[in-house]
Write a protein that holds these residues in place. Sequence first.
Motif, PDB file in Angstrom:
ATOM      1  N   GLN A 120     -21.110 -29.255  -6.468  1.00  0.00           N
ATOM      2  CA  GLN A 120     -21.693 -30.593  -6.472  1.00  0.00           C
ATOM      3  C   GLN A 120     -20.651 -31.650  -6.859  1.00  0.00           C
ATOM      4  N   LYS A 121     -19.852 -31.305  -7.869  1.00  0.00           N
ATOM      5  CA  LYS A 121     -18.827 -32.249  -8.344  1.00  0.00           C
ATOM      6  C   LYS A 121     -17.769 -32.473  -7.255  1.00  0.00           C
ATOM      7  N   VAL A 122     -17.356 -31.381  -6.609  1.00  0.00           N
ATOM      8  CA  VAL A 122     -16.349 -31.526  -5.544  1.00  0.00           C
ATOM      9  C   VAL A 122     -16.929 -32.366  -4.409  1.00  0.00           C
ATOM     10  N   MET A 123     -18.192 -32.104  -4.104  1.00  0.00           N
ATOM     11  CA  MET A 123     -18.806 -32.806  -2.966  1.00  0.00           C
ATOM     12  C   MET A 123     -18.935 -34.311  -3.194  1.00  0.00           C
ATOM     13  N   LEU A 124     -18.889 -34.700  -4.459  1.00  0.00           N
ATOM     14  CA  LEU A 124     -18.957 -36.130  -4.746  1.00  0.00           C
ATOM     15  C   LEU A 124     -17.726 -36.874  -4.227  1.00  0.00           C
ATOM     16  N   VAL A 125     -16.587 -36.157  -4.147  1.00  0.00           N
ATOM     17  CA  VAL A 125     -15.326 -36.855  -3.834  1.00  0.00           C
ATOM     18  C   VAL A 125     -14.711 -36.460  -2.495  1.00  0.00           C
ATOM     19  N   VAL A 126     -15.379 -35.622  -1.725  1.00  0.00           N
ATOM     20  CA  VAL A 126     -14.819 -35.301  -0.400  1.00  0.00           C
ATOM     21  C   VAL A 126     -15.780 -35.750   0.694  1.00  0.00           C
ATOM     22  N   ASP A 127     -15.207 -35.939   1.857  1.00  0.00           N
ATOM     23  CA  ASP A 127     -15.998 -36.362   3.004  1.00  0.00           C
ATOM     24  C   ASP A 127     -16.812 -35.181   3.540  1.00  0.00           C
ATOM     25  N   HIS A 128     -18.087 -35.373   3.801  1.00  0.00           N
ATOM     26  CA  HIS A 128     -18.920 -34.328   4.416  1.00  0.00           C
ATOM     27  C   HIS A 128     -20.144 -35.027   5.005  1.00  0.00           C
ATOM     28  N   PRO A 129     -20.897 -34.341   5.852  1.00  0.00           N
ATOM     29  CA  PRO A 129     -21.993 -35.016   6.568  1.00  0.00           C
ATOM     30  C   PRO A 129     -22.976 -35.743   5.647  1.00  0.00           C
ATOM     31  N   GLY A 130     -23.222 -35.236   4.409  1.00  0.00           N
ATOM     32  CA  GLY A 130     -24.210 -35.896   3.550  1.00  0.00           C
ATOM     33  C   GLY A 130     -23.610 -36.880   2.552  1.00  0.00           C
TER      34      GLY A 130
ATOM     35  N   PRO B   9     -22.673 -40.138   0.915  1.00  0.00           N
ATOM     36  CA  PRO B   9     -23.054 -41.544   1.076  1.00  0.00           C
ATOM     37  C   PRO B   9     -21.866 -42.482   0.863  1.00  0.00           C
ATOM     38  N   ARG B  10     -20.848 -42.025   0.060  1.00  0.00           N
ATOM     39  CA  ARG B  10     -19.697 -42.885  -0.234  1.00  0.00           C
ATOM     40  C   ARG B  10     -18.686 -42.829   0.902  1.00  0.00           C
TER      41      ARG B  10
END
Length: 528
Positions: free
Chosen positions: A110-120, A122-123
């Motif tokens: 979850q923490k990694v996903m906050l800072v990388v580009d992926h389909p979901g 929002p940033r």
Amino acid sequence: MTKLCVPIMVDSADQALADAHAAKAAGADLVELRLDRFSDDRIAAAKLVGNCPLPTIVTIRPNWEGGDYDGDDMHRIALFEYLGVACAGQGPAYFDVELATYDRSANLRQKVMLVVDHPGQPRLTDTGLILSSHDFNTRPPDLIRRIKTMADYGSCRVVKLAWAARSLRDNLEAFEVIEQRHKPTIALCMGEHGLMSRVLAKKFGALLTFAAIDDAHGTAPGQPTIHELKSLYRWDALNADTQVFGVIGDPVGHSMSPAIHNAGFDGTNYDGVYLPMRIPPEYEHFKATVGSFLAYESLHFRGASVTIPHKHNLLRFVEEMQGEIEPLAAQIGAANTLTVRDDGSLYASNTDYAAALDSVCDALKIQRDALQSKRVAVLGAGGAARAVVAGFTAHNAEVTVFNRTLDKADTLAEGFDAHAAAFDDINSADFDILINCTPIGMHPNEDATPYDVTSHPSPATSTLRVVFDTIYNPVETKLLREAKAAGCITVSGVEMFVRQAAAQFELWTGQPAPSDRFRQVVLDRLNT
Ligand code: NAP
């Protein structure tokens, strides 16, 4: 287009920045900042990423996966989070996280996903996630499962696999992984056997390959330097259709052939690349490796120089594959060249004997026919002597083999209608041409000579005109120096070496070899 990435182990921001500038100057497309030992100073790390002259991969590799980081996962992931926010707009191109780490904890993901580009996501962020897996001992038994697990994560932009190659054949699996990719993929083999996967990553369309800035700064076993990739292995010219050649032997690490043939491809704009290919001595290894190279169509394997201990294995293999064998190579019992013809059929030949013949004929400015009845003394009865004796007897020279082990001289002489004599008998014999096929006088024993030209029985009336030393290191042996002083024409082993390589080049490419360039490469190598 496959990128060239230089890994930089960061110990200080200044050093890393200097290395990144050097990498850019050397032609790298991106750098991997290894923050394994530099994960405590967040502000300096963010500044480093922001100031880097090339796009970056940021990696903090734990020691259990071959890195230098020994802290906990949350600390390093927190640094990723910080970089993701602090460098907004100028952040890393990629974060690299090991699959094992990513798999372990939903919280961490979850923490990694906050800072990388992926389909979901929002940033707005450009940073992609590389999921990686390394095995420094062997090919992981669950390699295919690992690839699928990585690719199945929606957050994974790049799949990276690196494992220690057990043999050259592991490279083919790396190529297969790249060719069958669903996402951009890096698949590399580590260790001596893995060089092929690193150089040919571009041929197969990998996302990138790694190259060290210099010999002292590699981050994985077998990583070439950027200079080697660019200057020796023709990185800029490689493409999907590039034809692949190599030197097969054991060992091959110090072979000059890659430098010679790649320079030849460069000089003639031939779309080829030539690699060292170490295969253990047994025939089974030779057969399995060369057989799988030939079967892997998109490799475009088109030929090889074959050296000790595989010269006989090559004949056996080509015979089993119902290819063609040059008659004199069969008689010598050794072939040094494999050519894969356009129709896929195989041709085994020996370019050594013709190279020896032409070296002498050119020095004497005569045609091969004029060798008839010339008295030729051959010192030694090993592999080089066999090729020399075969070549000169085929042109009706009167050849005598002088060897320490008389039995071997007898056997060689019998096979080729030559004479045999004990090694010391050379001191009381007279002849027109002397050819040294022993290693006596070779580096580092440069004070030794197999024959004392000055104590020739009757130097004034001797017919000895040519002394040819097959040794090429040093270029001028003591034997040649003394022979020159005694007024003989001398021929260095460099001439034979260059000519046998030129003949191989011509067989493979159908073009005249740039022999002067070959000679220069050999002389440069020997003089450094
Ligand atoms: P090899 O098969 O091991 O044969 C070596 C021969 O030298 C044997 O006949 C051996 O005699 C004899 N010998 C070794 N040490 C000796 C000594 N101290 N005193 C007397 N005789 C000795 O080696 P090779 O592959 O033929 O290579 C021989 C040389 O040719 C090497 O120096 C190599 O650099 C050169 N070479 C050059 C080229 C080129 O392109 N220029 C190509 C191939 C080889 P025994 O039979 O009694 O052991």
